[in-house]
Design a protein around this motif. Structure first.
Motif, PDB file in Angstrom:
ATOM      1  N   ILE A  73       0.907  -1.138   0.027  1.00  0.00           N
ATOM      2  CA  ILE A  73      -0.080  -0.046  -0.100  1.00  0.00           C
ATOM      3  C   ILE A  73       0.817   1.075  -0.040  1.00  0.00           C
ATOM      4  N   ASP A  74       2.115   1.352   0.703  1.00  0.00           N
ATOM      5  CA  ASP A  74       2.884   2.278   0.687  1.00  0.00           C
ATOM      6  C   ASP A  74       3.441   2.889  -0.945  1.00  0.00           C
ATOM      7  N   SER A  75       3.884   1.979  -1.532  1.00  0.00           N
ATOM      8  CA  SER A  75       4.344   2.241  -2.831  1.00  0.00           C
ATOM      9  C   SER A  75       3.193   2.663  -3.708  1.00  0.00           C
ATOM     10  N   ALA A  76       2.014   1.979  -3.444  1.00  0.00           N
ATOM     11  CA  ALA A  76       0.933   2.299  -4.237  1.00  0.00           C
ATOM     12  C   ALA A  76       0.192   3.669  -4.027  1.00  0.00           C
ATOM     13  N   LEU A  77       0.349   4.274  -2.777  1.00  0.00           N
ATOM     14  CA  LEU A  77      -0.087   5.704  -2.592  1.00  0.00           C
ATOM     15  C   LEU A  77       1.039   6.646  -3.099  1.00  0.00           C
ATOM     16  N   THR A  78       2.307   6.217  -3.024  1.00  0.00           N
ATOM     17  CA  THR A  78       3.246   7.077  -3.532  1.00  0.00           C
ATOM     18  C   THR A  78       3.044   7.088  -4.840  1.00  0.00           C
ATOM     19  N   LEU A  79       2.905   6.129  -5.579  1.00  0.00           N
ATOM     20  CA  LEU A  79       2.662   6.350  -7.107  1.00  0.00           C
ATOM     21  C   LEU A  79       1.390   6.917  -7.665  1.00  0.00           C
ATOM     22  N   ALA A  80       0.387   6.818  -6.948  1.00  0.00           N
ATOM     23  CA  ALA A  80      -0.785   7.453  -7.269  1.00  0.00           C
ATOM     24  C   ALA A  80      -0.389   9.090  -6.976  1.00  0.00           C
ATOM     25  N   SER A 117       1.392  -9.881  -4.998  1.00  0.00           N
ATOM     26  CA  SER A 117       2.077  -8.588  -5.131  1.00  0.00           C
ATOM     27  C   SER A 117       2.413  -8.360  -6.757  1.00  0.00           C
ATOM     28  N   LEU A 118       2.874  -9.511  -7.339  1.00  0.00           N
ATOM     29  CA  LEU A 118       3.115  -9.086  -8.920  1.00  0.00           C
ATOM     30  C   LEU A 118       1.988  -8.790  -9.609  1.00  0.00           C
ATOM     31  N   GLU A 119       0.900  -9.352  -9.142  1.00  0.00           N
ATOM     32  CA  GLU A 119      -0.443  -9.095  -9.827  1.00  0.00           C
ATOM     33  C   GLU A 119      -0.987  -7.565  -9.774  1.00  0.00           C
ATOM     34  N   ASP A 120      -0.948  -7.147  -8.286  1.00  0.00           N
ATOM     35  CA  ASP A 120      -1.507  -5.969  -7.841  1.00  0.00           C
ATOM     36  C   ASP A 120      -0.618  -4.907  -8.378  1.00  0.00           C
ATOM     37  N   ALA A 121       0.586  -5.183  -8.414  1.00  0.00           N
ATOM     38  CA  ALA A 121       1.679  -4.128  -8.928  1.00  0.00           C
ATOM     39  C   ALA A 121       1.218  -3.853 -10.493  1.00  0.00           C
ATOM     40  N   GLU A 122       1.318  -4.823 -11.116  1.00  0.00           N
ATOM     41  CA  GLU A 122       0.934  -4.612 -12.575  1.00  0.00           C
ATOM     42  C   GLU A 122      -0.437  -4.170 -12.766  1.00  0.00           C
ATOM     43  N   ALA A 123      -1.424  -4.323 -12.058  1.00  0.00           N
ATOM     44  CA  ALA A 123      -2.812  -3.694 -12.174  1.00  0.00           C
ATOM     45  C   ALA A 123      -2.566  -2.173 -11.872  1.00  0.00           C
ATOM     46  N   LEU A 124      -1.951  -1.862 -10.891  1.00  0.00           N
ATOM     47  CA  LEU A 124      -1.793  -0.508 -10.409  1.00  0.00           C
ATOM     48  C   LEU A 124      -1.273   0.304 -11.461  1.00  0.00           C
ATOM     49  N   ALA A 125       0.004  -0.059 -11.936  1.00  0.00           N
ATOM     50  CA  ALA A 125       0.511   0.493 -13.044  1.00  0.00           C
ATOM     51  C   ALA A 125      -0.295   0.682 -14.364  1.00  0.00           C
ATOM     52  N   ALA A 126      -0.939  -0.262 -14.400  1.00  0.00           N
ATOM     53  CA  ALA A 126      -1.986  -0.243 -15.755  1.00  0.00           C
ATOM     54  C   ALA A 126      -3.024   0.756 -15.485  1.00  0.00           C
ATOM     55  N   ASN A 127      -3.582   0.914 -14.375  1.00  0.00           N
ATOM     56  CA  ASN A 127      -4.783   1.922 -13.955  1.00  0.00           C
ATOM     57  C   ASN A 127      -4.158   3.149 -14.023  1.00  0.00           C
ATOM     58  N   ASN A 158     -13.716   7.908  -6.444  1.00  0.00           N
ATOM     59  CA  ASN A 158     -14.408   8.015  -7.703  1.00  0.00           C
ATOM     60  C   ASN A 158     -14.115   6.900  -8.634  1.00  0.00           C
ATOM     61  N   GLY A 159     -13.736   5.645  -7.924  1.00  0.00           N
ATOM     62  CA  GLY A 159     -13.283   4.488  -8.962  1.00  0.00           C
ATOM     63  C   GLY A 159     -11.971   3.952  -8.399  1.00  0.00           C
ATOM     64  N   GLU A 160     -11.940   2.395  -8.443  1.00  0.00           N
ATOM     65  CA  GLU A 160     -10.885   1.769  -8.050  1.00  0.00           C
ATOM     66  C   GLU A 160      -9.545   2.131  -9.021  1.00  0.00           C
ATOM     67  N   VAL A 161      -8.487   2.840  -8.303  1.00  0.00           N
ATOM     68  CA  VAL A 161      -7.267   2.893  -8.874  1.00  0.00           C
ATOM     69  C   VAL A 161      -6.168   2.152  -8.269  1.00  0.00           C
ATOM     70  N   ILE A 162      -5.990   2.419  -6.930  1.00  0.00           N
ATOM     71  CA  ILE A 162      -5.201   1.426  -6.081  1.00  0.00           C
ATOM     72  C   ILE A 162      -6.161  -0.093  -5.986  1.00  0.00           C
ATOM     73  N   PRO A 163      -5.629  -1.307  -6.581  1.00  0.00           N
ATOM     74  CA  PRO A 163      -6.467  -2.118  -6.322  1.00  0.00           C
ATOM     75  C   PRO A 163      -6.946  -2.445  -4.890  1.00  0.00           C
ATOM     76  N   GLN A 164      -8.221  -2.993  -4.800  1.00  0.00           N
ATOM     77  CA  GLN A 164      -9.012  -3.010  -3.356  1.00  0.00           C
ATOM     78  C   GLN A 164      -7.941  -4.227  -2.450  1.00  0.00           C
ATOM     79  N   ARG A 165      -7.648  -5.198  -3.152  1.00  0.00           N
ATOM     80  CA  ARG A 165      -6.953  -6.119  -2.182  1.00  0.00           C
ATOM     81  C   ARG A 165      -5.742  -5.591  -1.870  1.00  0.00           C
ATOM     82  N   ILE A 166      -4.641  -4.529  -2.388  1.00  0.00           N
ATOM     83  CA  ILE A 166      -3.750  -3.889  -1.775  1.00  0.00           C
ATOM     84  C   ILE A 166      -4.146  -3.334  -0.579  1.00  0.00           C
TER      85      ILE A 166
END
Length: 543
Positions: free
Chosen positions: A295-302, A327-337, A439-447
């Motif tokens: 979640i930390d790197s996800a928020l930082t990326l956003a 982790s691999l799946e969620d990171a890829e999904a976040l980057a794509a989002n 307003n919609g999922e950007v950071i995957p909920q699983r993260i």
């Protein structure tokens, strides 16, 4: 007889040390205020000429002539309006933090700041002398007093202004943001305006400066303690209002109220602006960061994408044998989002090469945190190499809770040029992530839902070695931000073992924090200029 003045609150973003550029920005804003809004009075923030805080630039012998040249240019080139702006002011070798009045055809003495803050992030007593007396000038029949920032927080300056016959008070500011700071200011302005029946126009700086971020939010209050004008937070701009005077009565005309940001919205915008200005004012073309699937790197990326745009952000996933498929799946999904450049660079072979090199030295010693830290340091080295090759600044992704207790690796995940969420407690990281998804999922909920883990060892969880973050963050807030002793925190109902463990970790990891990169401050007391503890000491935390 009714008179009036058109006031423009010039909520501008300046750069520390860029005196020519800041002067040009003041001139541009004044021209626009006059041409577009018919301004009689244009009010700029504290130390608008030098930027805030100029720190030891104020000790340079060339600072005074450069400032004087800038003020002369403003007197010569500014369109026909009265300007109030912050600037250093030198008198017989003494330097003051002043509000300078530039009025065509008239000379006015400046208002010099009387109360110099010298706490938390402020060091003004190091540079300035305290001012004396009240500055009042008249514009279109309205007697207007000026104070500078901190002076509003003390009774004396505004009482003197009222006693001197002022009908309107101008207060210029470079007031840094922290959580709920805007509400504190509103309460103060309401109190001061009501108790002295004196309307107040409060103008604040906006923009990021190293670890500080200024949120603007300029306001006007009438003489009954009612807010009548509210400029946006975190947005530079010119915000007009009209002040009417009839005899001894002066009142700002009410406008539609501005938006009041939620705590999460304000904190997130502070992080975005802090990063945006750090990158922009220092001339970095882009940023790169390690994306872990957490979640930390996800928020930082956003935050990075919202600050800079996806085309200036590169995310690197550096998996190891302990990295989960989740982790691999969620990171890829976040980057794509978020639409960023994304690459996967495994570190297994690099790690094995290091271990082979170290095998003779390590011998038969058991595996411990050394091997965990090596993973982090390999990742840090790879990111710094990408930074060197392509010019992007490395963003670190650690949060305040981790930094407090040393749950980070020197020259590993701490390696970088800017720490985006350095002052964001872990529990707030979760709240901000949910807010970003509003307003919609950007950071995957699983993260957001998964248990936090550094994934440096099999089945590792943060809570294996730390209290739950819901408890830890409360202890840290009391110990770090409120300076409560360990015994006081325990007496408030917290488990003794958890408290003593947490405060010991805080104390012994000062050496790490002092080597960490700068990052945006959003709490009342961050790690940096706010909290200056000696690394070498034998202080006992229990008292």
């Amino acid at each position: 007889m009714v008179s009036g003045i058109k006031v423009v609150m010039a909520q501008i973003n300046v750069t520390v040390g860029d005196i020519p550029g800041n002067t040009e920005r003041v001139l541009e804003a004044t021209r626009e205020a006059v041409d577009r809004h018919g301004a009689d009075l244009v009010v700029f923030p504290e130390l608008a000429i030098t930027g805030y805080p100029p720190e030891d630039l104020l000790l340079r012998p060339s600072i005074v002539p450069r400032v004087e040249e800038a003020l002369e240019r403003l007197r010569a080139e500014a369109p026909p309006a009265t300007l109030v702006l912050g600037s250093p002011w030198s008198v017989e070798g003494d330097l003051y933090n002043a509000a300078v009045v530039i009025q065509p055809g008239t000379e006015h003495p400046p208002a010099c700041k009387q109360h110099l803050p010298n706490y938390h992030v402020f060091d003004e007593a190091r540079y300035f002398q305290p001012g004396q007396g009240t500055a009042i000038f008249e514009l279109h029949g309205i007697r207007t007093a000026i104070t500078v920032c901190e002076d509003l927080w003390y009774e004396g300056p505004i009482a003197d202004a009222a006693a001197g016959g002022a009908q309107l008070l101008i207060n210029i500011n470079a007031s840094p943001y922290h959580l709920d700071k805007h509400g504190d200011r509103e309460a103060l302005l309401e109190k001061r305006s009501r108790e002295h029946s004196l309307p107040i126009v409060y103008v604040n700086l906006v923009g990021g400066q190293d670890e500080l971020v200024f949120d603007g939010g300029s306001m006007a209050f009438d003489g009954q303690g009612e807010k009548v004008v509210q400029a946006p937070q975190f947005e530079a701009g010119l915000y007009p209002l009209e002040v009417l005077g009839e005899g001894e009565i002066c009142r700002p005309v009410r406008q539609a109220p501005g938006e009041t940001l939620s705590q999460e919205a304000a904190a997130y915008r502070a992080l975005v602006l802090g990063l945006q200005d750090y990158i922009g004012k220092n001339g970095f073309p882009s940023v790169v960061l390690g994306l872990s699937g957490g979640i930390d790197s996800a928020l930082t990326l956003a935050v990075a994408v919202d600050a800079l745009g996806a085309d200036r952000v590169t995310a690197v996933m550096m998996p190891f044998r302990y990295t989960s498929s989740m982790s691999l799946e969620d990171a890829e999904a976040l980057a794509a989002n978020l639409g960023v450049r994304y690459q996967v660079t495994p570190i297994e072979a690099t790690y094995d090469a290091f271990m082979e090199t170290l095998s003779a030295s390590f011998g038969d010693r058991p595996v411990d945190t050394t091997e965990e830290n090596l993973q982090a340091r390999i990742r840090g080295t790879l990111l710094m190499s990408l930074s060197n090759k392509f010019g992007g600044l490395v963003l670190t992704t650690g949060n305040k809770s981790e930094l407090a207790v040393g749950y980070s690796t020197l020259y590993g995940d701490m390696a970088g040029g800017f720490s985006v969420i350095k002052d964001v407690p872990k529990t707030l990281v979760y709240r901000l992530s949910r807010w970003r998804n509003r307003n919609g999922e950007v950071i995957p909920q699983r993260i957001i839902e998964r248990a936090p883990s550094a994934e440096l060892a099999p089945d590792q969880k943060d809570e294996d070695s730390l209290p739950p973050y819901e408890i830890l963050d409360q202890i840290l807030e009391r110990y770090v931000e409120q300076d409560q002793s360990a015994e006081t925190i325990i007496a408030a109902g917290f488990d003794r073992e958890a408290v003593m463990h947490a405060v010991r970790l805080v104390d012994i990891n000062e050496y790490k924090r002092q080597q960490s990169p700068v990052g945006t401050r959003i709490t009342r007391r961050g790690f940096g200029k706010d909290r200056r503890y000696p690394i070498t000491n034998r202080w006992k935390p229990g008292i």
